[in-house]
Scaffold this active site. Structure first.
Site, short mmCIF file in Angstrom:
data_model
loop_
_atom_site.label_atom_id
_atom_site.label_comp_id
_atom_site.label_asym_id
_atom_site.label_seq_id
_atom_site.Cartn_x
_atom_site.Cartn_y
_atom_site.Cartn_z
N HIS A 1 0.83 -1.21 0.00
CA HIS A 1 0.00 0.00 0.00
C HIS A 1 0.86 1.26 0.00
O HIS A 1 2.02 1.24 0.41
CB HIS A 1 -0.94 0.00 1.20
N GLU B 1 0.83 3.98 1.82
CA GLU B 1 1.31 4.46 3.11
C GLU B 1 2.55 3.69 3.55
O GLU B 1 3.55 4.29 3.98
CB GLU B 1 0.23 4.31 4.19
N CYS C 1 -5.76 1.30 5.80
CA CYS C 1 -6.23 0.03 6.31
C CYS C 1 -5.56 -0.27 7.65
O CYS C 1 -4.66 0.44 8.09
CB CYS C 1 -5.93 -1.09 5.31
N CYS D 1 -1.69 -0.78 7.42
CA CYS D 1 -0.97 0.49 7.27
C CYS D 1 -1.04 1.30 8.56
O CYS D 1 -0.08 1.97 8.92
CB CYS D 1 -1.52 1.28 6.09
#
Length: 163
Positions: free
Chosen positions: A75, A77, A101, A104
């Site tokens: 992801h 992040e 999420c 993250c």
């Protein structure tokens, strides 16, 4: 007299996150992130994609079916945190288009990011987002849904002499 129509710091950094998202090869969801120091210096950026060394052409991008992208994609992040190459992120802000999420959120908390600015919370009622918010709250990480009057920004790659 100075210009009055310039963008704010928050709009600038969210714009960088949105620009980073344009690097994603994901056909369905492009997310970018930008991490900023307390004194408004960009520390790192990232976008959702395959890990280094894993070919974008050899791993799946499907959302459903026998083999999906989910076990492989990093992801935005987490990529931004990893791309900081060990720089101190304590007290920093993270700008991201989509609310983080739970996985993250763990990395955000552990890295010392203190504020998360996001645009969309389209998965607000899912278990992973609820877990994310619970952890961020417990760790004292603020999250702010960014509201702005800026609807879009246009980048012009045409040199002045060609206009």
């Amino acid at each position: 007299m100075k210009r009055q129509d310039y963008i704010s710091w928050d709009e600038y950094f969210m714009g960088i996150a949105l620009l980073a998202a344009r690097r994603s090869k994901d056909p369905s969801t492009q997310v970018g992130a930008c991490i900023v120091s307390p004194d408004n210096i960009i520390i790192s950026t990232g976008y959702n994609g395959m890990p280094k060394g894993c070919s974008d052409d050899e791993f799946p991008w499907d959302r459903t079916g026998e083999e999906t992208k989910y076990p492989y994609v990093v992801h935005a992040e987490l990529n931004a945190i990893l791309n900081a190459n060990g720089r101190d992120l304590r007290g920093s802000r993270l700008y991201v288009a989509l609310f983080p999420c739970n996985e993250c959120a763990k990395a955000i908390i552990q890295s010392g990011v203190r504020e998360v600015y996001y645009l969309s919370d389209k998965y607000a009622t899912t278990p992973t987002t609820l877990a994310s918010k619970r952890m961020l709250d417990a760790a004292g990480v603020r999250y702010i849904q960014m509201k702005t009057n800026v609807k879009s920004l246009t980048l012009d790659f045409v040199p002045e002499e060609e206009k």
